[in-house]
Design a protein around this motif. Structure first.
Motif, mmCIF file in Angstrom:
data_model
loop_
_atom_site.group_PDB
_atom_site.id
_atom_site.type_symbol
_atom_site.label_atom_id
_atom_site.label_comp_id
_atom_site.label_asym_id
_atom_site.label_seq_id
_atom_site.Cartn_x
_atom_site.Cartn_y
_atom_site.Cartn_z
ATOM 1 N N UNK A 429 51.760 -9.496 64.264
ATOM 2 C CA UNK A 429 52.148 -10.475 63.249
ATOM 3 C C UNK A 429 52.995 -11.571 63.883
ATOM 4 N N UNK A 430 52.556 -12.827 63.893
ATOM 5 C CA UNK A 430 53.405 -13.911 64.379
ATOM 6 C C UNK A 430 54.737 -13.920 63.636
ATOM 7 N N UNK A 431 55.790 -14.158 64.387
ATOM 8 C CA UNK A 431 57.141 -14.075 63.844
ATOM 9 C C UNK A 431 57.609 -15.416 63.282
ATOM 10 N N UNK A 432 58.525 -15.320 62.329
ATOM 11 C CA UNK A 432 59.296 -16.468 61.840
ATOM 12 C C UNK A 432 60.765 -16.043 61.880
ATOM 13 N N UNK A 433 61.507 -16.616 62.830
ATOM 14 C CA UNK A 433 62.907 -16.237 63.034
ATOM 15 C C UNK A 433 63.840 -17.215 62.333
ATOM 16 N N UNK A 434 64.965 -16.706 61.857
ATOM 17 C CA UNK A 434 65.997 -17.567 61.286
ATOM 18 C C UNK A 434 67.329 -16.822 61.302
ATOM 19 N N UNK A 435 68.409 -17.602 61.378
ATOM 20 C CA UNK A 435 69.769 -17.061 61.276
ATOM 21 C C UNK A 435 70.546 -17.917 60.288
ATOM 22 N N UNK A 436 71.376 -17.285 59.468
ATOM 23 C CA UNK A 436 72.140 -17.995 58.449
ATOM 24 C C UNK A 436 73.633 -17.739 58.618
ATOM 25 N N UNK A 437 74.406 -18.777 58.401
ATOM 26 C CA UNK A 437 75.857 -18.714 58.344
ATOM 27 C C UNK A 437 76.246 -18.794 56.867
ATOM 28 N N UNK A 438 76.739 -17.695 56.313
ATOM 29 C CA UNK A 438 77.041 -17.600 54.882
ATOM 30 C C UNK A 438 78.508 -17.860 54.571
ATOM 31 N N UNK A 439 79.284 -18.326 55.534
ATOM 32 C CA UNK A 439 80.723 -18.459 55.305
ATOM 33 C C UNK A 439 81.043 -19.531 54.270
ATOM 34 N N UNK A 440 80.355 -20.674 54.326
ATOM 35 C CA UNK A 440 80.674 -21.768 53.407
ATOM 36 C C UNK A 440 79.990 -21.600 52.056
ATOM 37 N N UNK A 441 78.767 -21.097 52.063
ATOM 38 C CA UNK A 441 78.012 -20.963 50.815
ATOM 39 C C UNK A 441 76.771 -20.117 51.064
ATOM 40 N N UNK A 442 76.131 -19.631 50.001
ATOM 41 C CA UNK A 442 74.883 -18.880 50.156
ATOM 42 C C UNK A 442 73.724 -19.803 50.568
ATOM 43 N N UNK A 443 72.630 -19.158 50.941
ATOM 44 C CA UNK A 443 71.384 -19.863 51.273
ATOM 45 C C UNK A 443 70.257 -19.296 50.429
ATOM 46 N N UNK A 444 69.196 -20.112 50.270
ATOM 47 C CA UNK A 444 68.070 -19.730 49.426
ATOM 48 C C UNK A 444 66.792 -19.715 50.258
ATOM 49 N N UNK A 445 66.055 -18.611 50.159
ATOM 50 C CA UNK A 445 64.749 -18.452 50.795
ATOM 51 C C UNK A 445 63.656 -18.739 49.783
ATOM 52 N N UNK A 446 62.694 -19.571 50.157
ATOM 53 C CA UNK A 446 61.518 -19.824 49.328
ATOM 54 C C UNK A 446 60.307 -19.169 49.972
ATOM 55 N N UNK A 447 59.623 -18.320 49.193
ATOM 56 C CA UNK A 447 58.424 -17.623 49.654
ATOM 57 C C UNK A 447 57.249 -18.103 48.801
ATOM 58 N N UNK A 448 56.187 -18.616 49.417
ATOM 59 C CA UNK A 448 55.039 -19.072 48.625
ATOM 60 C C UNK A 448 54.185 -17.890 48.165
ATOM 61 N N UNK A 449 53.282 -18.112 47.223
ATOM 62 C CA UNK A 449 52.309 -17.067 46.893
ATOM 63 C C UNK A 449 51.497 -16.694 48.125
#
Length: 802
Positions: A429-449
């Protein structure tokens, strides 16, 4: 035509300082000279330029024929991007040159170039760079850009091109970095794709805001340089600060900083050519030492960064005469009181290993050894998670750098032996990497159908490596959605349209997305789906003002040798500051750790300890490593290895074992991993022997999705290079041969089998030791509860040394 590389130590031959760049047109002797392999010495009499590829009439031009064509003179900035292995380091290698040559458009028209997307430029230089041998230098530029402004330069500043500057001819694309201005040019090739080459698709790539994948280094950054006064100059109170500003787009404004306070300078407009623009500002400075700086902003709104970037603002320090103690007082660049308004506080960055106040070691030698062993096991998964975080989100020179925090880097291919950022990477499975810094505020993930039967999952893990959240077809369904990720202590409002909220124990989290790939023909579909994956900060989703940014982090550089020694405590202390408050189940453990000098943000200095304490630390690390090694050899399945804090409890040895054997493994509901380390008689696996794996017809792997077996060399646990580029085998492998009874027998060995049915079912192994990982995606209940067991890897032919 013969390319003669310079000695590698002499590839950088001449780099003039800013003080030599005062003229509008840079003298040839003041134009930097640098080459990846050295300087190519090309015989002018035998030299030819080929125009080929997707053209109606390929052309071969010698130097007299090229010189006979209509020419143009084009002034333009020439700037070196810098070492592609250290892309974040500023170098300030630039010049403004008048190029003389033949427009590329005329050459393409004469050859009848077809509509295409790329123009490949090939140079005669050759050699070894970054441990890779290259028989030629190659770059590509968009064909429309080459038509619009590219020239085949034959001269510079009124003189023919010499060897040092790429003669007899080089490609010049005004507005592009020098790496694209190919020297010692020998071919221009029209193509409908980018070429695979060290300098095209592997090096000179960087993350660009708004782009999910790294982009080739082309457009010049917005940049400026001060040519006068020079660094360390002693000047009178009246001084003029002047220099040049440039970029791919016109520079719209230039500010001069005086001790951090910015003032607008006079800036000339850019004309029709992509040259640099002059700026100047007259100042009256009081006696003393001052820091002068220049900061440019272009018409696209891009601003030179203050620091930590290859085009960071240029600063010079000067002393105004009349300061009697100039030679006795050291300027404090971090002060902000006493009427000295800096506008910014330059940061003094150390190793990152001293984070806060220290803490004494209270434990005696025996207790210290035992606690260190426990702490090493506790920290192991966190350490190697930090390795990945640092390389992917912090270290811009690392090939797997994702572009920082808050963005995806998608891979439109599966991993190969060239990928070394994580061990036991999957090849399904080809990868999709990401890292989030949650200190200032939350983050939102969008997943398509997600259409059809395609597998998509987003696995989210914290700094402990606990899998605390999943979004994907097996967890949240195929309809897609938007999911908010919040750190510890956040209690704000959830924006409308959010389908789920996930909370992390730690302030930094990582995501490993996996998208099922059904062979090379399916790549375009995978890419189209990946383009729809989204990450956005909460304020952008809610339409509110952004919160104040979190403080900058001084990330300690990853050093694996230190991390596996007593110095692991420094890394652990650094990480614990982002894991507060501790889980209630760990409060007593943290109290025990504190007696060994372990705590959130505490400094660690082994030199301040006694010899007896250092010996106890070293012995404890060895005890922890032996404990982990024993656990690894006793583990053959991923069942129970990966999961949340709730599922793993306080079994930190199991967490460490999971990280050592295959960090970022999925929960059992997503996938199960089974490892073969030995044959049916318990002997270690080696490519010198020949093995089979036999699945009876009624015992084929029971999965909802698919299964695979992937080969890894030991001890690296990386994929294995082989002549058929097959790194895994499974139910999606084309051409598998089943037996007449419906059974399946796989062949595992180093040498290619001669029998056709064995070759079709062959998983290539390295010549030496190996391990194989059996992955079952969407395992059915018999796999999870253990009623279905994998077959052994049976040795059928043993090498003489076996």
């Amino acid at each position: 035509m013969t390319a003669t590389p310079m000695d590698p130590a002499s590839t950088t031959k001449w780099i003039p300082g800013p003080e030599r760049l005062g003229e509008r047109v840079t003298a040839i002797d003041d134009v930097y000279v640098i080459g990846h392999f050295g300087i190519a010495h090309v015989d002018r009499g035998s030299w030819r330029l080929w125009i080929d590829g997707d053209v109606a009439t390929p052309r071969e031009l010698d130097l007299p024929a090229l010189r006979a064509l209509p020419t143009v003179d084009v002034p333009a900035v020439l700037e070196c991007f810098g070492n592609p292995l250290e892309p974040g380091v500023f170098v300030r290698r630039a010049a403004n040159v008048v190029w003389h040559g033949v427009p590329v458009a005329a050459l393409l028209e004469a050859a009848g170039a077809a509509p295409a997307s790329a123009l490949w430029a090939t140079g005669a230089d050759a050699g070894v760079f970054a441990d890779v041998a290259c028989t030629e230098y190659r770059k590509d530029v968009p064909l429309e850009v080459a038509r619009e402004r590219g020239i085949v330069a034959l001269g510079m500043n009124g003189a023919p091109l010499d060897d040092e500057h790429g003669g007899p001819a080089r490609l010049v694309v005004p507005g592009y970095f020098g790496t694209n201005n190919v020297k010692w040019l020998r071919a221009l090739t029209v193509a409908d794709r980018r070429p695979e080459h060290l300098f095209t698709t592997r090096l000179y790539q960087r993350s660009v805001p708004g782009e999910p994948r790294p982009q080739p280094v082309r457009d010049l950054d917005v940049t400026s340089v001060i040519t006068t006064p020079v660094e360390g100059a002693r000047v009178g109170g009246a001084v003029e600060v002047s220099g040049w500003a440039w970029g791919a787009f016109p520079v719209a404004s230039l500010e001069v900083g005086v001790d951090g306070r910015w003032r607008p300078a006079t800036l000339e407009a850019r004309g029709e050519h992509r040259t640099w623009q002059h700026f100047a500002l007259a100042l009256e400075l009081p006696p003393g030492e001052h820091v002068l700086a220049a900061r440019a902003t272009d018409t696209q709104g891009r601003v030179q960064p203050l620091d930590a970037a290859r085009n960071a603002v240029h600063e010079v320090r000067v002393v105004v005469d009349g300061w009697a103690e100039a030679g006795q007082v050291e300027l404090d660049l971090t002060r902000s009181g006493g009427g000295h308004d800096t506008g910014r506080l330059p940061t003094v960055r150390g190793s990152g290993m001293r984070i806060g106040g220290g803490h004494r070691v209270d434990a005696g030698p025996d207790e210290l050894r035992a606690t260190t062993a426990d702490a090493f096991v506790y920290a192991y998964a966190m350490l190697f998670n930090y390795k990945t975080l640092y390389e992917q989100a912090v270290d811009e020179t690392f090939p797997g750098y994702v572009g920082g925090f808050g963005r995806f880097r998608h891979y439109d291919r599966v991993y190969t032996p060239a990928d070394t950022d994580i061990v036991t990477a999957n090849n399904d499975t080809p990868y999709s990497w990401a890292w989030l810094d949650l200190r200032a505020e939350p983050w939102v993930l969008t997943v398509p159908p997600v259409p059809g039967d395609r597998y998509v999952t987003f696995q989210w893990f914290d700094l402990f490596t606990y899998n605390f959240a999943y979004a994907g077809v097996l967890s949240t369904g195929r309809a897609g959605g938007r999911y908010l990720f919040a750190g510890p202590g956040w209690d704000g409002d959830v924006p409308e349209g959010i389908d789920g909220v996930f909370r992390s124990e730690t302030e930094f989290i990582g995501c490993l997305g996996r998208t099922g790939l059904d062979g090379p023909h399916d790549l375009a579909n995978v890419e189209a789906l990946q383009e729809q994956y989204g990450l956005a900060p909460r304020h952008a989703v809610a339409g509110t003002e952004p919160p104040p940014p979190a403080p900058a982090v001084d990330w300690p550089a990853w050093d694996e040798q230190r991390a596996l020694s007593r110095e692991f405590i420094a890394y652990l202390n650094f990480l614990l500051q982002f894991c507060q408050p501790p889980d209630p189940s760990e409060r007593e453990l943290m109290s025990t750790f504190a007696r060994a000098g372990i705590g959130p943000g505490w400094s660690f200095d082994a030199a301040s300890l006694t010899d007896e304490q250092r010996a106890a630390l070293d012995a404890g690390v060895e005890d922890g490593r032996r404990r982990l090694d024993d656990a690894i050899h006793a583990t053959h399945s991923s069942v129970g290895l990966f999961g949340s804090r709730a599922s793993l409890g306080q079994d930190y040895l199991r967490r460490a074992t999971a990280a050592a054997m295959g960090i970022y493994g999925n929960d059992v509901e997503e996938a199960i991993y089974i490892g073969w380390h030995a044959d049916e008689q318990g002997r270690p696996l080696t490519g010198g022997d020949s093995y089979t794996v036999h699945f009876p017809a009624d015992r084929l792997p029971p999965v909802k999705l698919f299964w695979s077996i992937t080969m890894y060399a030991l001890p690296s646990r990386l994929l294995v290079d082989n002549p058929i580029d097959r790194y895994s085998i499974g139910d999606r492998t084309e051409g598998l041969v089943f037996g007449p009874d419906g059974s399946l027998t796989l062949t595992v060995q180093h040498d290619e089998p001669s029998a056709p049915e064995e070759r079709a079912n062959w998983l290539p192994a390295p010549a030496g030791a190996f391990t194989a990982i059996f992955r079952l995606y969407g395992p059915e209940p018999p796999v999870i509860d253990g009623t279905w067991q994998e077959p052994p890897m049976t040795c059928r032919t043993r090498s003489p040394r076996g």
